[in-house]
Design an enzyme around this catalytic site. Structure first.
Site, PDB file in Angstrom:
ATOM      1  CG  ASP A  52      -2.052  -1.014   1.097  1.00 51.25           C
ATOM      2  OD1 ASP A  52      -2.305  -1.492  -0.033  1.00 51.25           O
ATOM      3  OD2 ASP A  52      -2.672  -1.342   2.123  1.00 51.25           O
ATOM      4  CG  HIS A 152       1.822  11.068  -1.322  1.00 56.18           C
ATOM      5  ND1 HIS A 152       1.400  11.314  -0.032  1.00 56.18           N
ATOM      6  CD2 HIS A 152       0.696  11.084  -2.067  1.00 56.18           C
ATOM      7  CE1 HIS A 152       0.088  11.455  -0.011  1.00 56.18           C
ATOM      8  NE2 HIS A 152      -0.360  11.309  -1.242  1.00 56.18           N
TER       9      HIS A 152
END
Length: 237
Positions: A52, A152
């Site tokens: 994840d 990110h």
């Protein structure tokens, strides 16, 4: 005071359960302006990222294999942060990871190095109660261009957060206005100290006071009674 906007990327969500930092990005502000004196590290976490987490940051385990370990860059990072105010979005998360990395190499927690830690997420929640206050949401709300943020990344996110923070804190400048530029003769223009002006004091009328109290009540209700002014008012003198 120097301000450092800081962000990290990690192998997962829990420093206490063994997750580690894989990237640190820092952006320096002086007088609310970017200086360009930034820091950026990729780190070998000595473990793989969770699936994840990989979906969030996209930094492969293979890419990090030859990067330095945190211990190798710790002194450089701490010297850079020394005495500064550190601005982090959701500060408890990043601080917990920084403190765990420091603990693993026998160094004191980050609070012993910096002047203070400011959580921009808490600031945003106070300003925009009941709304989404993720970095992307704040970029949209405050007209900060985040079109390059497909994944990110610590340095990119720190740069975006610096712009968001400046917009969040508009109006908090001192009462000294630096006009900058030059006169027609080529000399520097002096700063104007607004504190020397005799400013009139305008008191709110009865209706304005009522409207203000209603607005404060609405904000307090939206934040479920956690607003600072209600908490302070409830403390006996």
């Amino acid at each position: 005071m120097r301000q450092i906007v800081l962000d990290t990327e990690t192998t997962g969500l829990s420093a206490e359960n063994g997750d580690r930092i894989i990237e640190i990005g820092c952006v320096e502000l002086m007088g609310r302006k970017l200086t360009g004196n930034n820091k950026h590290f990729y780190l070998n976490p000595e473990r793989d990222s969770h699936e994840d987490a990989l979906k969030v940051h996209g930094i492969s385990n293979e890419f990090l294999r030859d990067k330095p370990k945190f211990a190798a860059i710790a002194d450089e990072l701490l010297d850079y942060l020394q005495g500064a105010e550190i601005i982090i979005h959701n500060a408890p998360f990043d601080v917990s990871f920084l403190n765990k990395e420091l603990e693993l190499i026998g160094k004191p927690p980050i609070k012993d190095c910096v002047a203070r830690v400011t959580d921009s997420l808490m600031m945003a929640k106070e300003m925009f109660p009941g709304k989404r206050n993720s970095l992307d949401a704040l970029c949209d709300r405050l007209d900060v261009d985040n079109s390059g943020r497909t994944l990110h990344g610590a340095l990119l996110d720190a740069e975006l957060l610096a712009d968001v923070y400046i917009n969040l804190t508009r109006g908090q400048n001192s009462l000294v206005m630096d006009l900058g530029g030059s006169t027609q003769e080529g000399g520097s223009m002096p700063a104007i100290d607004l504190s020397t002006f005799d400013l009139p004091l305008l008191l709110a009328n009865e209706q304005e006071v009522k409207d203000h109290e209603k607005l404060l009540g609405d904000i307090d209700k939206a934040s479920k009674g956690k607003t600072v002014w209600r908490t302070v008012a409830a403390i006996p003198a």
